[in-house]
Scaffold this motif. Sequence first.
Motif, short mmCIF file in Angstrom:
data_model
loop_
_atom_site.label_atom_id
_atom_site.label_comp_id
_atom_site.label_asym_id
_atom_site.label_seq_id
_atom_site.Cartn_x
_atom_site.Cartn_y
_atom_site.Cartn_z
N PRO A 590 3.09 -16.30 16.12
CA PRO A 590 2.67 -14.89 16.19
C PRO A 590 3.30 -14.02 15.11
O PRO A 590 2.76 -12.96 14.79
N LEU A 591 4.42 -14.46 14.55
CA LEU A 591 5.10 -13.67 13.53
C LEU A 591 4.81 -14.17 12.11
O LEU A 591 5.49 -13.79 11.16
N ARG A 592 3.79 -14.99 11.98
CA ARG A 592 3.39 -15.38 10.63
C ARG A 592 2.99 -14.13 9.85
O ARG A 592 2.22 -13.30 10.34
N PRO A 593 3.50 -13.94 8.62
CA PRO A 593 3.16 -12.73 7.86
C PRO A 593 1.66 -12.61 7.63
O PRO A 593 0.99 -13.59 7.28
N HIS A 594 1.16 -11.40 7.84
CA HIS A 594 -0.24 -11.11 7.53
C HIS A 594 -0.42 -10.95 6.03
O HIS A 594 -1.54 -11.07 5.52
N ALA A 595 0.68 -10.65 5.34
CA ALA A 595 0.63 -10.53 3.89
C ALA A 595 1.96 -10.99 3.31
O ALA A 595 3.02 -10.64 3.82
N VAL A 596 1.88 -11.79 2.25
CA VAL A 596 3.05 -12.15 1.46
C VAL A 596 2.78 -11.66 0.05
O VAL A 596 1.84 -12.11 -0.60
N GLU A 597 3.58 -10.71 -0.40
CA GLU A 597 3.39 -10.11 -1.72
C GLU A 597 4.56 -10.49 -2.62
O GLU A 597 5.72 -10.45 -2.19
N ILE A 598 4.26 -10.84 -3.85
CA ILE A 598 5.29 -11.16 -4.84
C ILE A 598 5.47 -9.95 -5.75
O ILE A 598 4.50 -9.46 -6.33
N LEU A 614 10.55 3.21 1.78
CA LEU A 614 9.77 3.49 0.57
C LEU A 614 8.81 2.34 0.26
O LEU A 614 7.74 2.57 -0.30
N ILE A 615 9.20 1.12 0.61
CA ILE A 615 8.27 0.00 0.45
C ILE A 615 7.02 0.24 1.29
O ILE A 615 5.89 0.10 0.82
N ARG A 616 7.26 0.64 2.53
CA ARG A 616 6.13 0.85 3.45
C ARG A 616 5.24 1.99 2.98
O ARG A 616 4.00 1.85 2.95
N SER A 617 5.83 3.12 2.58
CA SER A 617 5.01 4.26 2.16
C SER A 617 4.23 3.95 0.90
O SER A 617 3.05 4.32 0.77
N ALA A 618 4.86 3.25 -0.06
CA ALA A 618 4.16 2.91 -1.30
C ALA A 618 3.03 1.92 -1.03
O ALA A 618 1.92 2.05 -1.55
N TYR A 619 3.31 0.92 -0.20
CA TYR A 619 2.31 -0.11 0.08
C TYR A 619 1.12 0.44 0.84
O TYR A 619 -0.02 0.02 0.62
N LEU A 620 1.37 1.42 1.71
CA LEU A 620 0.29 2.01 2.50
C LEU A 620 -0.33 3.23 1.85
O LEU A 620 -1.22 3.86 2.41
N GLY A 621 0.17 3.58 0.66
CA GLY A 621 -0.39 4.72 -0.03
C GLY A 621 -0.07 6.04 0.62
O GLY A 621 -0.83 7.01 0.51
N LEU A 637 6.11 1.65 -8.42
CA LEU A 637 4.84 1.56 -9.14
C LEU A 637 4.15 0.22 -8.85
O LEU A 637 2.94 0.17 -8.60
N ALA A 638 4.94 -0.85 -8.89
CA ALA A 638 4.36 -2.17 -8.61
C ALA A 638 3.87 -2.26 -7.17
O ALA A 638 2.82 -2.85 -6.90
N LEU A 639 4.59 -1.65 -6.24
CA LEU A 639 4.18 -1.68 -4.83
C LEU A 639 2.89 -0.89 -4.61
O LEU A 639 2.03 -1.30 -3.83
N ARG A 640 2.76 0.24 -5.28
CA ARG A 640 1.55 1.06 -5.10
C ARG A 640 0.30 0.33 -5.61
O ARG A 640 -0.79 0.53 -5.11
N GLN A 641 0.49 -0.53 -6.60
CA GLN A 641 -0.64 -1.29 -7.11
C GLN A 641 -1.13 -2.34 -6.12
O GLN A 641 -2.24 -2.86 -6.26
N LEU A 642 -0.31 -2.65 -5.11
CA LEU A 642 -0.69 -3.64 -4.10
C LEU A 642 -1.43 -3.02 -2.93
O LEU A 642 -1.86 -3.72 -2.03
N THR A 643 -1.54 -1.69 -2.92
CA THR A 643 -2.07 -0.99 -1.75
C THR A 643 -3.47 -1.45 -1.39
O THR A 643 -4.36 -1.55 -2.23
N HIS A 644 -3.65 -1.73 -0.10
CA HIS A 644 -4.95 -2.07 0.47
C HIS A 644 -5.17 -1.19 1.68
O HIS A 644 -4.23 -0.62 2.23
#
Length: 651
Positions: A590-598, A614-621, A637-644
């Motif tokens: 159940p705790l398998r990551p839904h996303a693995v980002e490099i 800040l990781i969370r806010s950048a990733y979620l836009g 900046l790199a984290l914001r580019q991963l936003t979905h």
Amino acid sequence: MTRPPIWTPTSEMTRNSKLFHFMQTLDCTDFAALQLLSRKHPQTFWEAAAEDIGFDWTRKPDEILDMTDGPAFPHFWRGAKTNLSYLAVDRHARRQPYKEAISFEGEDGTRRSLNYSELGQQVSHCASLLLKLGAKEGTRIGLFMPMIPETVIVFLACARIGAIVCPLFSGYGAAAIESRLSDCGATILATVDGFTRRGKWVDALAVARQAAAALPSLATLLVVQQGAGKIDPGKGEHSYQEGMAAIQEAAEPLLADASLPFMLIYTSGTTGKPKATVHSHAGFPFKAAQDMAHCFDTRPDERFLWYTDIGWMMGPWAICGVLIHGATLVLFDGVPDYPGPDRMWDVCSRHSVTTLGIAPTVIRSLMRHGDDLPARHDLGALRILGSSGEPWNPEPWNWFMHVVGAGRCPIINYSGGTEVSGGILGGNLLTPLAPCSFSGPVAGMDAAVFNDSGIPVVGEVGELVVRGPWPGMTHGFWQDTERYLETYWSRWPGIWQHGDWAEIDADGLWYIRGRSDDTIKVAGKRVGPAEVESVVVSHPAVAEAAAIGVPDALSGEALAVFAVLAQGHTDTMALRESIGDLVASQLGKPLRPHAVEIVPELPKTRNAKVLRRLIRSAYLGQEAGDVSSLENPQALLALRQLTHPAGDRTG
């Protein structure tokens, strides 16, 4: 992952420890008995603790503890008088004038030293300079400087005259300085013209001037010159060096009430503006000195280095605690891997450091360079290793213990906060330690782990709380009592809720599992980010990791992992899958990551704390909020580019 080792103190180490001797003075046969006494007879305990650590009063207290105003506002040391400057400098300057007080090394290799007599003279002259510039009792003075001797001098000079110092992170931008000094109404700002980081000049004076321009109440800039160029002073600007040269008279320490504020130190939460915690002459310094004695076994012959900044609690903590004990404070103004990856070990060797404090993230970054680098330097003087700021993972803990400490030095894990003036949990020289663990509550701290119903629990994760007062408690937030009560006292009557998830195992060892507001809850199962990150960094391809929860339409919240790869590894879908498989195998499907980002790097503070918020806010836009403590904004900046879109992530 290798089986975690257990460290056990020798009987000689235990018998010779300051904590053991303190227990003997109170006729306590073991640490549990000492803690029981502190709960049942707090006045007896704290009076004995003050005597044990040599906390001298210029006027002794009439009453040890007065609870008239309730648990959120205890009054310790009613009627007592003292002064931090006297405790940290004056009495030692008389008893041991030629003992080294400060041993400093700059990034460029410059070394300076001050004995207690020299430090005392400079502190008293700096106090006279501040008075000449218009400071008086209650004046708020900002301190925007790196960890250099003048920082210690100005810090103690403020306390000497009854002014209130406001330490600021040396990496702040103008807006962060302006907001804090505006909040507290500072009229003086002490700064430097600049300093070097990785060989590049950082123009601190330009930042200070920009902040001052937005602060009508800030009348004076006191500038310590470090660069070679001449400073062209502007209106209200004064040279520290010229001012000190002109001072002839020494300012005597103010006979301060024990509860007189000496420091406002800001702490940033996950929401809202930064909070100014209020600390007094017999609060923060007492707690720092007590914890250094009873956790870190600090003695006058110690040479104590904690890698930190003056804007973080551990900077003022180190100044207060080390100097109150008459030991030597080692200051290193640089980064631990410049100009070479062995710089930290080189500094420790040259300065014969006996106690080294460092954040787990710094160890994670240094261990990447190999086991041989610490071995190239003589670290034989090391006696105690310390850590604070975030939870450990087993692999870096073991590396710190065995490669740096050669298996003989305990890692005194230490966790509390700015509002606490030190530790709630800590290690000591009495009890065995397992990797990443704490021995338990610091002496005198009535800590527990509560479940959601407010019941103490063992063997499960819950809220870290404190059930009784201690001298280092903040006196509240500056001019914001309501926020103070809401933050710490609103969930359970009379109980301090600290905001950390903690766990006590069957052997009685304690663990911090992360901040409450960082906790991830997937399909009803709660997990701390540190637990996930420990698994991820055990993957041979991963150097660092962070875990957060993100919205998920099915489970409410899903796990997202961000990994920085070790050298020689590249990002592939197969690698991401293997990281996800590892988490699922060790923590459950159940705790398998839904996303693995490099990612190339994780956003951190200068003292290497990972900023998951800040990781969370950048990733979620989302809006980032307060980013003043961020050291590497390029990471966002790199984290914001991963936003979905939230809930629609793959990886």
